[in-house]
Write an enzyme that holds these catalytic residues in place. Structure first.
Site, short mmCIF file in Angstrom:
data_model
loop_
_atom_site.label_atom_id
_atom_site.label_comp_id
_atom_site.label_asym_id
_atom_site.label_seq_id
_atom_site.Cartn_x
_atom_site.Cartn_y
_atom_site.Cartn_z
N LYS A 1 10.56 10.16 -7.62
CA LYS A 1 10.13 9.52 -6.33
C LYS A 1 10.45 10.79 -5.67
O LYS A 1 11.76 11.52 -6.05
CB LYS A 1 10.45 8.51 -5.97
CG LYS A 1 9.79 7.36 -6.69
CD LYS A 1 8.23 7.39 -6.25
CE LYS A 1 7.58 5.85 -6.21
NZ LYS A 1 7.78 4.91 -7.78
C1 LIG Z 1 7.69 3.71 -8.29
C2 LIG Z 1 6.55 2.21 -7.08
C3 LIG Z 1 6.39 1.14 -7.46
C4 LIG Z 1 7.69 0.75 -7.51
O1 LIG Z 1 9.07 1.09 -7.65
P1 LIG Z 1 10.62 1.18 -8.95
O2 LIG Z 1 11.79 1.21 -8.01
O3 LIG Z 1 9.78 1.94 -10.17
O4 LIG Z 1 10.24 0.07 -9.15
C5 LIG Z 1 5.78 0.73 -6.29
N1 LIG Z 1 4.89 1.29 -6.63
C6 LIG Z 1 4.49 2.55 -6.36
C7 LIG Z 1 2.98 3.19 -5.65
C8 LIG Z 1 5.48 2.76 -6.25
O5 LIG Z 1 5.01 4.45 -6.60
#
Ligand SMILES: *Cc1c(COP(=O)(O)O)cnc(C)c1O
Length: 398
Positions: free
Chosen positions: A186
């Protein structure tokens, strides 16, 4: 979405402060921790950056969604409206609570179609969950109007759009609750982590308790705390939170670089006749983590995606068939393949996803290509990429 691209001395320093005390837990051990409260430090800074009162850090973005839904009182049989284009965490978090995901079409914003949302509302609907996919947002004003009219909770999944804004407000802060992920890929990362933000004191208190086994966090003796309601363990560790503290300081710099790189690619593609761009709702500003564009037909889009890959342009995604971010890739959800038995509410209320008409979503997704925006690209790499993308797509369209 490149937090990992800039992991460096600042992150190591924060983590080392935790390692030196050995207190890896975010609660308690006051005498041993040398005043390091990394999770709390992050929460205070993030709430401030997002312009809201409360932030709850948790172990992942998926956990953030689960805790947010739970803190708003959503449970078995409650229906949550979500888009066909999203990450699997959307339906995972809903199903984890025994609630029912109701999938509806997206439009050319690549997010929830407000019309489709309104048409899907039933007496059991409790929440609308727009997902700001690939750096830009849903039409939040239209969705808020619908939510107010029908007394529904508006929960923004801003995991892929941190730093973008709508109506002058940071994404995630416009609805009743906003969720973020700080997983390794992210925009900013904790390694693993997530956060919930809200201005609602009750939701904030519920989230605080729920993510730590229902502990009320009153007093200094953890063993003597009371538990007003059932909870779970979605806690983040101090080590992960420490990484986040350093990364959060870099957010605005990351956004600036993303915007520069995005703008160069966009300018190049704007010269290609036949290429159009994802619609950004009026009043919205992207976070520029992806450049999303459309080609005229599914066939041309498939060809262009292949041409990009053959030209050596990496990190271009054709979600429609090549990835698990679209309903086409969710065979396990469509056929409700769970390890154990699902609750009767879920089984009775779920749509028959193998026979639901998502042709409106198909019409958009089959023509969408997304290019990731990296921040480590040199100036020459970005301009080479722009040229290569332009030529590859032109070769298909002309
Ligand atoms: C990455 C992501 C999540 C979940 O995040 P994690 O930390 O990997 O559990 C939820 N929604 C979206 C749109 C994402 O891109």
């Amino acid at each position: 979405m490149p937090g990992f691209e800039i992991f460096g001395a600042e992150e190591r320093k924060q983590v080392n402060e935790v390692l030196e005390t050995g207190v890896l837990m975010r609660y308690g051990f006051d005498g041993m921790r040398n005043n390091h409260w990394k999770a709390k430090e992050f929460e205070t800074a993030f709430a401030k950056r997002m312009g809201l009162e409360y932030c709850q850090l948790v172990s992942s973005g998926t956990a953030a969604l689960t805790v947010a839904l739970s803190s708003a009182g959503i449970g078995a049989g409650d229906e949550v409206i979500m888009p066909t284009f999203t990450f699997v965490a959307s339906f995972e978090s809903i199903l984890a609570l025994g609630a029912v995901p109701i999938l509806v079409d997206i439009d050319d914003t690549l997010t929830l179609s407000p019309k489709a949302v309104e048409a899907a509302i039933t007496s059991k609907t409790k929440c609308v969950m727009p997902v700001h996919m690939c750096g830009s947002m849903a039409d939040l004003k239209a969705l808020k109007t619908i939510c107010e009219k029908h007394n529904l909770i508006l929960l923004e999944d801003a995991c892929q759009a941190i730093g973008g804004t709508y109506d002058g407000k940071p994404l995630g802060s416009y609805g009743d609750l906003g969720c973020f992920s700080f997983d390794y890929v992210k925009t900013i990362t904790c390694g693993e982590g997530g956060a919930i933000i809200t201005n609602n004191e009750k939701y904030a208190l519920n989230a605080d308790h729920y993510q730590d086994h229902g502990h009320d966090h009153v007093g200094k003796d953890r063993g003597a705390e009371t538990h007003p309601f059932l909870g779970y363990n979605f806690r983040i560790s101090e080590l992960n939170a420490a990484v986040g503290v350093a990364q959060l300081n870099k957010l605005d710099e990351i956004l600036k670089t993303q915007k520069q790189n995005y703008s160069i690619l966009r300018k190049a593609l704007e010269t290609v006749e036949g290429v159009t761009f994802r619609r950004v709702p009026e009043g919205g500003v992207e976070n520029y983590s992806f450049l999303n564009f459309f080609l005229p037909t599914e066939e041309l889009t498939k060809k262009a995606h292949k041409a990009l890959s053959e030209a050596g342009v990496d990190a271009c995604f054709y979600w429609y068939t090549n990835n698990w971010h679209y309903i086409n890739g969710w065979e396990h959800l469509r056929n409700l393949k769970s390890l154990g038995n699902l609750s009767s509410e879920v089984k009775n209320q779920m749509q028959d996803l193998n026979n639901t008409d998502f042709s409106k979503s198909d019409a958009v997704m089959s023509r969408t290509i997304s290019s990731l925006i990296k921040i480590g690209w040199t100036e020459i790499q970005v301009s080479d990429r722009a040229e290569a993308m332009k030529n590859a797509i032109n070769s298909i369209l002309s």
